[in-house]
Design a protein around this motif. Structure first.
Motif, PDB file in Angstrom:
ATOM      1  N   LEU A   1     -30.545 -16.336  30.093  1.00 19.57           N
ATOM      2  CA  LEU A   1     -30.402 -14.897  29.843  1.00 19.57           C
ATOM      3  C   LEU A   1     -28.980 -14.475  29.501  1.00 19.57           C
ATOM      4  CD1 LEU A   1     -32.651 -13.170  32.533  1.00 19.57           C
ATOM      5  CD2 LEU A   1     -32.876 -13.036  30.046  1.00 19.57           C
ATOM      6  N   LEU A   2     -28.004 -15.318  29.761  1.00 17.06           N
ATOM      7  CA  LEU A   2     -26.613 -14.899  29.604  1.00 17.06           C
ATOM      8  C   LEU A   2     -26.258 -14.451  28.184  1.00 17.06           C
ATOM      9  CD1 LEU A   2     -24.665 -17.371  31.909  1.00 17.06           C
ATOM     10  CD2 LEU A   2     -25.862 -15.239  32.463  1.00 17.06           C
ATOM     11  N   PRO A   3     -26.715 -15.138  27.122  1.00 19.43           N
ATOM     12  CA  PRO A   3     -26.367 -14.659  25.774  1.00 19.43           C
ATOM     13  C   PRO A   3     -26.888 -13.262  25.478  1.00 19.43           C
ATOM     14  CG  PRO A   3     -27.170 -16.920  25.696  1.00 19.43           C
ATOM     15  CD  PRO A   3     -27.456 -16.409  27.076  1.00 19.43           C
ATOM     16  N   TYR A   4     -27.969 -12.841  26.162  1.00 23.89           N
ATOM     17  CA  TYR A   4     -28.536 -11.511  25.939  1.00 23.89           C
ATOM     18  C   TYR A   4     -27.833 -10.472  26.810  1.00 23.89           C
ATOM     19  CZ  TYR A   4     -32.249 -14.256  23.798  1.00 23.89           C
ATOM     20  OH  TYR A   4     -32.944 -15.136  23.008  1.00 23.89           O
ATOM     21  N   LEU A   5     -27.725 -10.761  28.108  1.00 24.04           N
ATOM     22  CA  LEU A   5     -27.172  -9.777  29.027  1.00 24.04           C
ATOM     23  C   LEU A   5     -25.677  -9.561  28.823  1.00 24.04           C
ATOM     24  CD1 LEU A   5     -29.017 -10.836  32.312  1.00 24.04           C
ATOM     25  CD2 LEU A   5     -29.658  -9.042  30.677  1.00 24.04           C
ATOM     26  N   ALA A   6     -24.967 -10.591  28.360  1.00 19.08           N
ATOM     27  CA  ALA A   6     -23.517 -10.482  28.211  1.00 19.08           C
ATOM     28  C   ALA A   6     -23.116  -9.453  27.168  1.00 19.08           C
ATOM     29  CB  ALA A   6     -22.927 -11.848  27.856  1.00 19.08           C
ATOM     30  N   ARG A   7     -23.989  -9.158  26.211  1.00 16.08           N
ATOM     31  CA  ARG A   7     -23.634  -8.201  25.168  1.00 16.08           C
ATOM     32  C   ARG A   7     -24.221  -6.807  25.413  1.00 16.08           C
ATOM     33  NH1 ARG A   7     -27.640 -11.339  22.012  1.00 16.08           N
ATOM     34  NH2 ARG A   7     -29.407  -9.998  21.485  1.00 16.08           N
ATOM     35  N   ALA A   8     -24.874  -6.620  26.575  1.00 16.93           N
ATOM     36  CA  ALA A   8     -25.463  -5.317  26.885  1.00 16.93           C
ATOM     37  C   ALA A   8     -24.411  -4.423  27.529  1.00 16.93           C
ATOM     38  CB  ALA A   8     -26.654  -5.500  27.822  1.00 16.93           C
ATOM     39  N   PRO A   9     -24.072  -3.283  26.939  1.00 22.95           N
ATOM     40  CA  PRO A   9     -22.958  -2.460  27.442  1.00 22.95           C
ATOM     41  C   PRO A   9     -23.199  -1.879  28.822  1.00 22.95           C
ATOM     42  CG  PRO A   9     -24.166  -1.299  25.711  1.00 22.95           C
ATOM     43  CD  PRO A   9     -24.686  -2.706  25.726  1.00 22.95           C
ATOM     44  N   GLY A  10     -24.456  -1.660  29.200  1.00 21.75           N
ATOM     45  CA  GLY A  10     -24.743  -1.042  30.498  1.00 21.75           C
ATOM     46  C   GLY A  10     -24.967  -2.026  31.626  1.00 21.75           C
ATOM     47  N   ILE A  11     -24.823  -3.330  31.358  1.00 24.15           N
ATOM     48  CA  ILE A  11     -25.095  -4.355  32.366  1.00 24.15           C
ATOM     49  C   ILE A  11     -23.800  -4.859  32.977  1.00 24.15           C
ATOM     50  CG2 ILE A  11     -26.083  -6.638  32.793  1.00 24.15           C
ATOM     51  CD1 ILE A  11     -28.203  -4.563  32.173  1.00 24.15           C
ATOM     52  N   ASP A  12     -23.696  -4.755  34.310  1.00 20.58           N
ATOM     53  CA  ASP A  12     -22.613  -5.386  35.070  1.00 20.58           C
ATOM     54  C   ASP A  12     -23.168  -6.722  35.558  1.00 20.58           C
ATOM     55  OD1 ASP A  12     -20.485  -6.068  36.659  1.00 20.58           O
ATOM     56  OD2 ASP A  12     -20.891  -4.556  38.202  1.00 20.58           O
ATOM     57  N   LEU A  13     -22.664  -7.818  35.022  1.00 17.75           N
ATOM     58  CA  LEU A  13     -23.291  -9.125  35.187  1.00 17.75           C
ATOM     59  C   LEU A  13     -22.513 -10.002  36.163  1.00 17.75           C
ATOM     60  CD1 LEU A  13     -25.551 -11.052  34.214  1.00 17.75           C
ATOM     61  CD2 LEU A  13     -24.039 -11.695  32.318  1.00 17.75           C
ATOM     62  N   ILE A  14     -23.221 -10.546  37.157  1.00 20.81           N
ATOM     63  CA  ILE A  14     -22.661 -11.509  38.105  1.00 20.81           C
ATOM     64  C   ILE A  14     -23.479 -12.793  37.996  1.00 20.81           C
ATOM     65  CG2 ILE A  14     -22.198 -12.034  40.525  1.00 20.81           C
ATOM     66  CD1 ILE A  14     -22.082  -8.989  41.005  1.00 20.81           C
ATOM     67  N   VAL A  15     -22.804 -13.911  37.722  1.00 23.10           N
ATOM     68  CA  VAL A  15     -23.486 -15.193  37.505  1.00 23.10           C
ATOM     69  C   VAL A  15     -23.263 -16.104  38.706  1.00 23.10           C
ATOM     70  CG1 VAL A  15     -23.736 -17.180  35.978  1.00 23.10           C
ATOM     71  CG2 VAL A  15     -23.123 -14.944  35.028  1.00 23.10           C
ATOM     72  N   LEU A  16     -24.341 -16.634  39.257  1.00 20.75           N
ATOM     73  CA  LEU A  16     -24.255 -17.554  40.384  1.00 20.75           C
ATOM     74  C   LEU A  16     -23.913 -18.955  39.883  1.00 20.75           C
ATOM     75  CD1 LEU A  16     -27.437 -16.456  42.376  1.00 20.75           C
ATOM     76  CD2 LEU A  16     -25.061 -15.784  42.806  1.00 20.75           C
ATOM     77  N   GLY A  17     -22.874 -19.557  40.443  1.00 20.46           N
ATOM     78  CA  GLY A  17     -22.534 -20.930  40.085  1.00 20.46           C
ATOM     79  C   GLY A  17     -23.416 -21.925  40.815  1.00 20.46           C
ATOM     80  N   GLY A  18     -23.162 -23.206  40.577  1.00 23.21           N
ATOM     81  CA  GLY A  18     -23.938 -24.241  41.242  1.00 23.21           C
ATOM     82  C   GLY A  18     -24.242 -25.389  40.313  1.00 23.21           C
TER      83      GLY A  18
END
Length: 252
Positions: A123-140
């Motif tokens: 989902l990252l390529p989609y959500l990363a370009r959404a202006p209203g999304i504050d995105l936190i990615v879990l590592g691992g």
């Protein structure tokens, strides 16, 4: 039906035991020679072992890739994603798990205003370009079959966060047992997601209801929401309602 989808459905059918070529051809509306070519392709990749007139799985139930799962029940998954969208309000914090139906759901969020916590790398390529999304990615650790992160690092990071809702899927949803997955890493992370979210939404096509082929289980909370498609039987709906589910049926 495309070859990728047909072969994924062949694997799903073979999980239930040995199946005859002619039976498979009738089921998928293709010729027996097409099924034989598909089985040979799966045999070449060591996914199945050919038998006289058919095939069996080469070993334990095979987990399909994300691309293969996206090809199965596409209209139903899109309908489930749209129905789940109506359950989300702007300003909320969501935990999005991995999985093809959650991926379909996440792609519908691009014009929403949300904070999203996710291990879903697809989902990252989609959500990363959404202006209203504050995105936190879990590592691992990378789980390539689902394009997601799992393991202690993901669980530890998640324990430092809370969310209004989590949105997840599973290989199987069974009343009284919970969510069925292929690995303990997956269910450990799902359980952590449940603990950190105020509400839980499970997205699952009708074929996932009652399935218990995989070995790892994440118990469900007392109250949760299931979004499924109209093919779900009344018996399955009744059993899951008794297990605490509020059921939303998505029409294709």
């Amino acid at each position: 039906m495309r070859g990728t989808e047909r072969r994924a459905r062949l694997l799903a059918a073979l999980e239930l035991g040995e199946i005859d070529v002619d039976d498979l051809a009738r089921r998928f509306g293709v010729s027996a020679s097409t099924v034989r070519r598909d089985l040979q392709h799966l045999s070449d990749t060591k996914a199945v072992r050919r038998t006289y007139g058919g095939a069996i799985l080469a070993g334990s139930p095979l987990e399909t890739t994300l691309d293969q799962r996206l090809a199965i029940d596409g209209p139903e998954k899109q309908a489930i994603a749209r129905a789940a969208l109506a359950l989300i309000e702007d300003g909320e914090t969501l935990i999005l798990d991995a999985g093809s139906t959650v991926t379909a759901f996440g792609r519908l969020l691009l014009d929403r205003r949300l904070r999203i916590i996710t291990n879903n790398l697809a989902l990252l390529p989609y959500l990363a370009r959404a202006p209203g999304i504050d995105l936190i990615v879990l590592g691992g650790g990378l789980r390539a079959t689902s394009m997601s992160t799992v393991g202690p690092l993901a669980v530890d990071a998640l324990r430092r966060l809370t969310a209004d809702r989590m949105v997840t899927s599973a290989d199987g949803v069974v009343a009284g047992r919970g969510l069925c997955e292929a690995s303990l890493d997956q269910v450990a992370l799902k359980s952590a997601m449940m603990a950190q979210a105020g509400d839980m939404i499970v997205l699952a096509t009708a074929g996932k209801l009652g399935r218990a082929e995989q070995m790892a289980w994440a118990p469900l909370p007392r109250r949760w929401t299931l979004v499924t498609d109209a093919r779900a039987s009344q018996a399955a709906r009744h059993a899951l309602t008794g297990a605490g589910a509020r059921i939303v049926v998505a029409e294709v």
